[in-house]
Design an enzyme around this catalytic site. Sequence first.
Site, PDB file in Angstrom:
ATOM      1  N   SER A 288     -18.678  50.792  -8.337  1.00  0.00           N
ATOM      2  CA  SER A 288     -18.121  51.220  -9.621  1.00  0.00           C
ATOM      3  C   SER A 288     -16.672  50.767  -9.836  1.00  0.00           C
ATOM      4  O   SER A 288     -15.881  51.486 -10.444  1.00  0.00           O
ATOM      5  CB  SER A 288     -18.253  52.733  -9.791  1.00  0.00           C
ATOM      6  OG  SER A 288     -19.625  53.109  -9.787  1.00  0.00           O
TER       7      SER A 288
ATOM      8  N   GLU B 248     -19.123  49.198   0.788  1.00  0.00           N
ATOM      9  CA  GLU B 248     -19.708  49.710  -0.450  1.00  0.00           C
ATOM     10  C   GLU B 248     -20.391  51.044  -0.160  1.00  0.00           C
ATOM     11  O   GLU B 248     -21.548  51.058   0.300  1.00  0.00           O
ATOM     12  CB  GLU B 248     -20.743  48.721  -0.993  1.00  0.00           C
ATOM     13  CG  GLU B 248     -20.178  47.358  -1.348  1.00  0.00           C
ATOM     14  CD  GLU B 248     -21.054  46.635  -2.368  1.00  0.00           C
ATOM     15  OE1 GLU B 248     -20.493  46.086  -3.319  1.00  0.00           O
ATOM     16  OE2 GLU B 248     -22.291  46.646  -2.239  1.00  0.00           O
TER      17      GLU B 248
ATOM     18  N   LYS C 276     -26.722  40.778  -9.144  1.00  0.00           N
ATOM     19  CA  LYS C 276     -27.992  41.447  -8.803  1.00  0.00           C
ATOM     20  C   LYS C 276     -29.151  40.798  -9.579  1.00  0.00           C
ATOM     21  O   LYS C 276     -29.097  39.594  -9.841  1.00  0.00           O
ATOM     22  CB  LYS C 276     -27.873  42.960  -9.038  1.00  0.00           C
ATOM     23  CG  LYS C 276     -26.640  43.538  -8.324  1.00  0.00           C
ATOM     24  CD  LYS C 276     -26.610  45.039  -8.254  1.00  0.00           C
ATOM     25  CE  LYS C 276     -25.349  45.489  -7.528  1.00  0.00           C
ATOM     26  NZ  LYS C 276     -25.273  46.933  -7.311  1.00  0.00           N
TER      27      LYS C 276
ATOM     28  N   HIS D 294     -26.600  44.039   1.813  1.00  0.00           N
ATOM     29  CA  HIS D 294     -26.311  44.946   0.704  1.00  0.00           C
ATOM     30  C   HIS D 294     -27.178  46.200   0.838  1.00  0.00           C
ATOM     31  O   HIS D 294     -28.321  46.123   1.293  1.00  0.00           O
ATOM     32  CB  HIS D 294     -26.589  44.242  -0.631  1.00  0.00           C
ATOM     33  CG  HIS D 294     -26.023  44.972  -1.801  1.00  0.00           C
ATOM     34  ND1 HIS D 294     -26.646  46.087  -2.332  1.00  0.00           N
ATOM     35  CD2 HIS D 294     -24.890  44.790  -2.515  1.00  0.00           C
ATOM     36  CE1 HIS D 294     -25.909  46.549  -3.332  1.00  0.00           C
ATOM     37  NE2 HIS D 294     -24.837  45.782  -3.468  1.00  0.00           N
TER      38      HIS D 294
ATOM     39  N   GLY E  61     -23.129  51.728  -8.772  1.00  0.00           N
ATOM     40  CA  GLY E  61     -23.828  51.898 -10.036  1.00  0.00           C
ATOM     41  C   GLY E  61     -23.833  53.318 -10.556  1.00  0.00           C
ATOM     42  O   GLY E  61     -24.565  53.638 -11.492  1.00  0.00           O
TER      43      GLY E  61
ATOM     44  N   ASN F  33     -21.357  40.322  -8.045  1.00  0.00           N
ATOM     45  CA  ASN F  33     -22.761  40.354  -7.626  1.00  0.00           C
ATOM     46  C   ASN F  33     -23.594  40.699  -8.859  1.00  0.00           C
ATOM     47  O   ASN F  33     -23.609  41.841  -9.296  1.00  0.00           O
ATOM     48  CB  ASN F  33     -22.930  41.406  -6.524  1.00  0.00           C
ATOM     49  CG  ASN F  33     -24.386  41.584  -6.117  1.00  0.00           C
ATOM     50  OD1 ASN F  33     -25.255  40.817  -6.537  1.00  0.00           O
ATOM     51  ND2 ASN F  33     -24.654  42.592  -5.313  1.00  0.00           N
TER      52      ASN F  33
ATOM     53  N   GLU G 137     -28.816  47.760  -1.228  1.00  0.00           N
ATOM     54  CA  GLU G 137     -30.106  47.659  -1.935  1.00  0.00           C
ATOM     55  C   GLU G 137     -31.127  46.887  -1.092  1.00  0.00           C
ATOM     56  O   GLU G 137     -32.319  47.180  -1.135  1.00  0.00           O
ATOM     57  CB  GLU G 137     -29.889  47.016  -3.317  1.00  0.00           C
ATOM     58  CG  GLU G 137     -29.154  47.985  -4.245  1.00  0.00           C
ATOM     59  CD  GLU G 137     -28.246  47.337  -5.276  1.00  0.00           C
ATOM     60  OE1 GLU G 137     -28.339  46.121  -5.501  1.00  0.00           O
ATOM     61  OE2 GLU G 137     -27.399  48.064  -5.844  1.00  0.00           O
TER      62      GLU G 137
HETATM   63  P1  13P Z   1     -21.375  48.432  -9.199  1.00  0.00           P
HETATM   64  O1  13P Z   1     -20.033  47.753  -9.354  1.00  0.00           O
HETATM   65  O2  13P Z   1     -22.279  48.238 -10.356  1.00  0.00           O
HETATM   66  O3  13P Z   1     -21.217  49.864  -8.772  1.00  0.00           O
HETATM   67  O4  13P Z   1     -22.121  47.678  -7.968  1.00  0.00           O
HETATM   68  C1  13P Z   1     -21.436  47.486  -6.794  1.00  0.00           C
HETATM   69  C2  13P Z   1     -22.241  46.589  -5.937  1.00  0.00           C
HETATM   70  O5  13P Z   1     -23.291  46.972  -5.452  1.00  0.00           O
HETATM   71  C3  13P Z   1     -21.759  45.215  -5.721  1.00  0.00           C
HETATM   72  O6  13P Z   1     -22.470  44.572  -4.710  1.00  0.00           O
END
Ligand code: 13P
Length: 249
Positions: free
Chosen positions: A212, A166, A11, A94, A172, A9, A96
């Site tokens: 992560s 997640e 983003k 997601h 992150g 992803n 976010e």
């Molecule tokens: P990270 O791997 O940067 O923690 O992000 C995970 C994520 O949100 C994947 O959709």
Amino acid sequence: MRQKIIAGNWKMNLDLDQGKELLIKIIDSDLNSNCVTIVAPPYIHLNSFKMLLSHTNIALAAQNCHQQDSGAYTGEISVEMLKSVGVEYVILGHSERREYFQEDSIAISFKVKNVINHGLRPIYCCGETLAERQEGEHFITIETQIKQGLFHLNEMELLNCVIAYEPVWAIGTGETASPEQAQEIHKFIRNTIAKEYGGMVANNISILYGGSVKPANAKELFTCPDIDGGLIGGAALDADNFKALTDSF
Ligand code: 13P
């Protein structure tokens, strides 16, 4: 069918030239073909990526979609549009999107259905916040997100979904759920599905872990019995790391 999957992803990162550069490095990196590999770049990359991916086994995903087929929805993209540029998967729900765009599981359930209706596959995300885990509410949060977001589907439709667990506190942050913590939730998700749809459906759904994940911790996570791969953010923006992740099964 339950598959091993590595999905990147991206983003809201990389302009089109940077994105193409990364994608070409990924294509040239001799990815492990024992898993399904998916890249989810920003919308504007999708059309040119499809051409670059035409002779590869890498599938294309979008990071979102609208729940209606067309109309006066300024700034939105429909599933039919995504399909027309070769998209096969759509990441939905997601954290976010839930946090910054006020999407809840009911709203996301309409997107899930629309994606399924057009023959694409949702990657449905769920996960608890740190506060919810500290309050001991993580199971109820996950159960509610799974039931509200997915349980309007019939068996065949659900089998076309991929689920990604997640935990919000691991995204992150560099802080990964331990393999035990992740496995516990993945098993819980599978049991929740089994109670409603039976064991055959539950055992045939791929459930990915995200938060992560990097080459250093991927193997430990992916060897857990109910973890079928990863939805990767930061580490997917580096071709060597992405290849190493596909080699972690
Ligand atoms: P990270 O791997 O940067 O923690 O992000 C995970 C994520 O949100 C994947 O959709």
